[in-house]
Design an enzyme around this catalytic site. Structure first.
Site, PDB file in Angstrom:
ATOM      1  N   HIS A 497       0.884  -1.182   0.132  1.00 15.67           N
ATOM      2  CA  HIS A 497       0.192   0.248  -0.144  1.00 15.67           C
ATOM      3  C   HIS A 497       0.579   0.956   0.069  1.00 15.67           C
ATOM      4  O   HIS A 497       0.484   2.185   0.324  1.00 15.67           O
ATOM      5  CB  HIS A 497      -1.074  -0.031   1.364  1.00 15.67           C
ATOM      6  CG  HIS A 497      -2.047  -0.901   1.314  1.00 15.67           C
ATOM      7  ND1 HIS A 497      -2.369  -1.221   2.431  1.00 15.67           N
ATOM      8  CD2 HIS A 497      -2.594  -1.517   0.150  1.00 15.67           C
ATOM      9  CE1 HIS A 497      -3.787  -2.117   2.136  1.00 15.67           C
ATOM     10  NE2 HIS A 497      -3.061  -2.579   1.023  1.00 15.67           N
ATOM     11  N   HIS A 541      -7.145  -0.698   2.608  1.00 13.24           N
ATOM     12  CA  HIS A 541      -6.593  -1.495   1.482  1.00 13.24           C
ATOM     13  C   HIS A 541      -6.688  -0.821   0.025  1.00 13.24           C
ATOM     14  O   HIS A 541      -8.193  -0.143   0.193  1.00 13.24           O
ATOM     15  CB  HIS A 541      -6.676  -2.443   1.044  1.00 13.24           C
ATOM     16  CG  HIS A 541      -6.456  -3.919   2.123  1.00 13.24           C
ATOM     17  ND1 HIS A 541      -5.592  -4.897   2.118  1.00 13.24           N
ATOM     18  CD2 HIS A 541      -7.414  -3.860   3.598  1.00 13.24           C
ATOM     19  CE1 HIS A 541      -5.694  -5.399   3.285  1.00 13.24           C
ATOM     20  NE2 HIS A 541      -6.442  -5.197   4.073  1.00 13.24           N
TER      21      HIS A 541
HETATM   22  C1  LIG Z   1       0.296  -7.768  -4.433  1.00 15.64           C
HETATM   23  C2  LIG Z   1      -0.746  -6.371  -4.342  1.00 15.64           C
HETATM   24  C3  LIG Z   1      -1.362  -7.200  -3.940  1.00 15.64           C
HETATM   25  C4  LIG Z   1      -2.389  -5.924  -3.320  1.00 15.64           C
HETATM   26  N1  LIG Z   1      -3.824  -6.023  -2.560  1.00 15.64           N
HETATM   27  C5  LIG Z   1      -4.873  -5.512  -2.539  1.00 15.64           C
HETATM   28  C6  LIG Z   1      -6.111  -4.814  -2.209  1.00 15.64           C
HETATM   29  O1  LIG Z   1      -6.694  -6.343  -1.977  1.00 15.64           O
HETATM   30  N2  LIG Z   1      -6.602  -4.413  -2.164  1.00 15.64           N
HETATM   31  C7  LIG Z   1      -6.632  -2.502  -2.865  1.00 15.64           C
HETATM   32  O2  LIG Z   1      -7.179  -2.157  -2.235  1.00 15.64           O
HETATM   33  N3  LIG Z   1      -5.450  -2.955  -2.498  1.00 15.64           N
HETATM   34  C8  LIG Z   1      -3.909  -3.863  -2.883  1.00 15.64           C
HETATM   35  N4  LIG Z   1      -3.641  -3.584  -3.396  1.00 15.64           N
HETATM   36  C9  LIG Z   1      -2.106  -1.848  -3.805  1.00 15.64           C
HETATM   37  C10 LIG Z   1      -3.045  -1.523  -4.872  1.00 15.64           C
HETATM   38  O3  LIG Z   1      -2.993  -2.363  -6.077  1.00 15.64           O
HETATM   39  C11 LIG Z   1      -2.034  -0.068  -5.384  1.00 15.64           C
HETATM   40  O4  LIG Z   1      -2.023   0.477  -3.847  1.00 15.64           O
HETATM   41  C12 LIG Z   1      -3.222   1.168  -6.232  1.00 15.64           C
HETATM   42  O5  LIG Z   1      -3.152   0.055  -7.502  1.00 15.64           O
HETATM   43  C13 LIG Z   1      -2.741   1.449  -6.893  1.00 15.64           C
HETATM   44  O6  LIG Z   1      -2.702   2.677  -7.986  1.00 15.64           O
HETATM   45  P1  LIG Z   1      -1.739   3.579  -8.422  1.00 15.64           P
HETATM   46  O7  LIG Z   1      -2.450   3.714  -9.531  1.00 15.64           O
HETATM   47  O8  LIG Z   1      -0.913   5.069  -7.680  1.00 15.64           O
HETATM   48  O9  LIG Z   1      -0.111   2.978  -8.547  1.00 15.64           O
HETATM   49  P2  LIG Z   1      -0.138   1.629  -9.955  1.00 15.64           P
HETATM   50  O10 LIG Z   1      -1.323   0.059  -9.518  1.00 15.64           O
HETATM   51  O11 LIG Z   1       1.232   0.420  -8.869  1.00 15.64           O
HETATM   52  O12 LIG Z   1      -0.249   1.984 -10.926  1.00 15.64           O
HETATM   53  C14 LIG Z   1       0.788   2.318 -11.426  1.00 15.64           C
HETATM   54  C15 LIG Z   1       1.053   2.280 -13.405  1.00 15.64           C
HETATM   55  O13 LIG Z   1       2.318   2.853 -14.232  1.00 15.64           O
HETATM   56  C16 LIG Z   1       2.835   2.085 -14.989  1.00 15.64           C
HETATM   57  N5  LIG Z   1       4.405   2.724 -15.149  1.00 15.64           N
HETATM   58  C17 LIG Z   1       5.119   2.784 -14.092  1.00 15.64           C
HETATM   59  N6  LIG Z   1       6.165   3.239 -14.696  1.00 15.64           N
HETATM   60  C18 LIG Z   1       6.065   3.832 -15.739  1.00 15.64           C
HETATM   61  C19 LIG Z   1       6.448   4.821 -16.563  1.00 15.64           C
HETATM   62  N7  LIG Z   1       8.009   4.026 -16.604  1.00 15.64           N
HETATM   63  N8  LIG Z   1       6.221   4.164 -18.126  1.00 15.64           N
HETATM   64  C20 LIG Z   1       4.992   4.118 -18.205  1.00 15.64           C
HETATM   65  N9  LIG Z   1       4.097   3.409 -16.882  1.00 15.64           N
HETATM   66  C21 LIG Z   1       4.828   3.355 -15.867  1.00 15.64           C
HETATM   67  C22 LIG Z   1       2.532   0.504 -13.849  1.00 15.64           C
HETATM   68  O14 LIG Z   1       2.924  -0.656 -14.816  1.00 15.64           O
HETATM   69  C23 LIG Z   1       1.305   0.443 -13.539  1.00 15.64           C
HETATM   70  O15 LIG Z   1       0.185   0.135 -14.785  1.00 15.64           O
HETATM   71  C24 LIG Z   1      -1.700  -4.475  -3.436  1.00 15.64           C
HETATM   72  C25 LIG Z   1      -1.215  -4.058  -4.577  1.00 15.64           C
HETATM   73  C26 LIG Z   1      -0.111  -5.263  -4.578  1.00 15.64           C
HETATM   74  C27 LIG Z   1       0.674  -5.485  -5.951  1.00 15.64           C
END
Ligand SMILES: Cc1cc2nc3c(=O)[nH]c(=O)nc-3n(C[C@H](O)[C@H](O)[C@H](O)COP(=O)(O)OP(=O)(O)OC[C@H]3O[C@@H](n4cnc5c(N)ncnc54)[C@H](O)[C@@H]3O)c2cc1C
Length: 564
Positions: A497, A541
């Site tokens: 998280h 989460h």
């Molecule tokens: C194993 C696991 C289990 C989890 N379980 C839960 C759960 O059950 N419930 C819950 O609420 N949360 C859970 N989480 C957390 C939740 O999924 C994340 O907090 C959330 O997805 C974050 O969203 P975000 O958009 O900030 O980043 P992310 O979801 O990480 O998305 C970032 C995106 O940017 C892309 N990216 C990165 N760098 C670059 C670049 N240089 N160029 C282009 N694209 C790039 C990545 O590939 C990714 O697709 C879990 C996470 C993991 C890893």
């Protein structure tokens, strides 16, 4: 060079997809480009609800990060997975859909000095995001879950809710909690999560939902490019004009918005010359703007498990997980009809958020800043979480078949006061940063870890739970402070998280990297909208918070550019 796009969004996770969705669907139809480093994640077989716990082991979908050795956790390097590909981490996460406490959002609004982050408008946005399927699983009465329609959405792109069936020992376990004095909460997503609830998941009809669902159908004015890892922001002086991905330039006439997640957004910023000056200089990156806060405020939840074998009569887990042929047949059923045991086992569980009575009177609590004490004492903010039915047999090496009739309770450590770091380790933009969450470094975090684990141990010894326990598979030696802390150190895992590495706040505050309009301080035309900016560690989460972050940023951009 002419800009083909009004907005360039980097990263296709919950935040990036919610942002692209909000921009592209705005009435004036701006041209939006979404760049995603990983693939398209189009295989429907990655959506099996009961296998949500395993998707992250697929190396093609995971950046594969680890932490630095954690000094207070036996120097172990911990899994620090991040999703790679459309959907981002929502495509590999565990499907828990929890939105946190209304006081989290009130606190965010206070820190940012902006009512846009307060609970009332946030709840309305969450309702627009989801289609909530509130029909209860067979055999579950309204005593265990009775969400109010007014707290949920009915026409958003993200399908969430309860499964059609659940495991045999779920209701008895919820009853055991109630008998042991843990109140039931009819809906953990009402704004007040306190109590034990039936879990709401990002899944529906046996299929997991991911952020990709926001891009389907994809409007004509939204272009989505996969396999496009962005290395840096293109700048003219201190103005962002586009980004570079594998040698190609993508220009934005209005804004570039980074939504690459809490571990990768800081990397792009630093390799663009925006970050702590000393670090950039150490790796010969020309400094465009010195922002000391970038990479400095990392926070995360951590968890540890308690595992007990249970009487044969109390669980049916062995009959399924202990029988490969049954699991294979179930997968065939899922592929053909979307039904069967893979839509039942480990698809819903108990999720409980509670206060710790003893914590506020501890020295460690009293040593916190007054504002933080006030926040932790507010009505809806929990001090820890209990999560039931985690399928830990997939994660404990050497788990024996004969132990499959087991119960696993996860204890989640909330409100971490430690501040970790993400830092440069190379001048090559394709090399990850170093990730140091500093688990258990802060005295409050150790106290909170001890008290929460002690409390859950107390529960496991109550007659209501202990009557079905056969043996202990994983638990602390005793409930002395030393043994409890040692157990945390040996078994701790990140909850993935990660939050706060490009923190939002009031301009001028030393720990601030973006303002409440998501603008990177000192740079024009550049915003960050993902979990990096969130200035509280939400009591949940956090995927829902990532969606909300993208949605709020989209709203602000639509308003700023008169796209209504
Ligand atoms: C194993 C696991 C289990 C989890 N379980 C839960 C759960 O059950 N419930 C819950 O609420 N949360 C859970 N989480 C957390 C939740 O999924 C994340 O907090 C959330 O997805 C974050 O969203 P975000 O958009 O900030 O980043 P992310 O979801 O990480 O998305 C970032 C995106 O940017 C892309 N990216 C990165 N760098 C670059 C670049 N240089 N160029 C282009 N694209 C790039 C990545 O590939 C990714 O697709 C879990 C996470 C993991 C890893």
């Amino acid at each position: 060079m002419e800009s083909a796009y009004d907005f360039v969004v980097v990263g296709g996770g919950p935040a990036g997809c919610a942002l692209a969705y909000g921009l592209a669907h705005s009435p004036k139809n701006p041209k939006v480009l979404l760049l995603e480093a990983g693939g398209r994640n189009a295989d429907p077989n990655l959506r099996v609800d009961g296998q949500r716990w395993l998707t992250f082991t697929n190396k093609d979908l995971n950046w594969g990060y680890m932490t630095t050795p954690q000094v207070h956790c036996g120097n172990r390097e911990l899994d620090y997975s991040r999703g790679l590909g459309l959907g981002g981490s929502s495509a590999i996460n565990f499907g828990v859909f929890s939105i946190g406490a209304r006081d989290d959002y009130e606190e965010w609004a206070r820190i940012a000095g902006d009512d846009a982050f307060r609970w009332a408008p946030v709840q309305e946005r969450l309702k627009r995001l989801e289609t909530f399927h509130g029909a209860l699983p067979t055999g579950i009465g309204t005593k265990y879950a009775s969400p109010r329609t007014s707290d949920h959405g009915s026409s958003g792109p993200l399908h969430v809710g309860y499964p059609a069936e659940c495991e045999a020992d779920l209701v008895p376990l919820l009853d055991a909690f109630e008998q042991a004095g843990y109140p039931l909460n009819p809906d953990h997503n009402s704004g007040n999560p306190i109590g034990m609830s039936l879990l709401i998941s990002s899944a529906h009809k046996g299929q997991r939902s991911t952020a990709q669902d926001l891009l389907t159908p994809c409007p004509e004015n939204l272009t989505v490019l996969a396999e496009a890892p962005v290395q840096r922001v293109l700048l003219e002086g201190k103005r962002a004009i586009g980004v570079e991905a594998n040698g190609k330039a993508y220009l934005a006439s209005k804004q570039v918005i980074l939504a690459a997640g809490a571990l990768n957004t800081p990397r792009i910023l630093m390799h663009s010359g925006i970050g702590p000056k000393e670090q950039l200089e150490q790796y010969n990156i020309p400094v465009v703007h010195d922002v000391p806060a970038i990479g400095q405020g990392l926070r995360d939840h951590a968890f540890c498990p308690l595992v007990y074998t249970r009487t044969e009569a109390s669980t049916a887990r062995h009959g399924f997980y202990g029988n490969q042929a049954a699991m294979d047949a179930a997968l065939q059923e899922w592929k053909q009809h979307g039904t069967g045991p893979w839509t039942k086992f480990a698809t819903t569980m108990g999720i409980g958020f509670f206060k710790l009575e003893r914590l506020p009177s501890s020295d460690e609590f009293k040593s916190l800043p007054e504002e933080e004490q006030r926040y932790l004492n507010s009505e809806t903010v929990p001090h820890y979480e209990i999560f039931t039915h985690f399928p830990i047999h997939w994660f404990l090496p050497g788990f024996r078949n004969e132990d499959l009739n087991y119960s696993c309770l996860l204890v989640f450590l909330y409100n971490a006061q430690g501040r970790g770091t993400v830092t440069l380790q190379s001048s090559d933009p394709n090399v990850p940063l170093l990730f140091d969450p500093k688990f258990l470094e802060h005295p409050f975090d150790r106290r909170s870890a001890i008290e929460s684990l002690r409390e859950v141990l107390r529960f496991t010894r109550t007659e209501a739970y202990a009557k079905d326990t056969v043996s202990t598979l994983a638990a602390p030696k005793s409930d002395s402070d030393e043994d409890l802390l040692e157990y945390w150190a040996q078994t701790i895992g990140s909850s993935w998280h990660m939050t706060g590495t490009v923190k939002m706040g009031k301009p001028g505050d030393a720990d601030v990297a973006v303002d409440n309009d998501f603008r990177v301080v000192g740079v024009e035309g550049l915003r960050v909208a993902d979990m990096s900016v969130v200035p509280v560690l939400p009591s949940c989460h956090v995927q829902a918070v990532a969606y909300i972050t993208g949605a709020i940023c989209a709203e602000k951009l639509v308003k700023d550019y008169g796209l209504e």
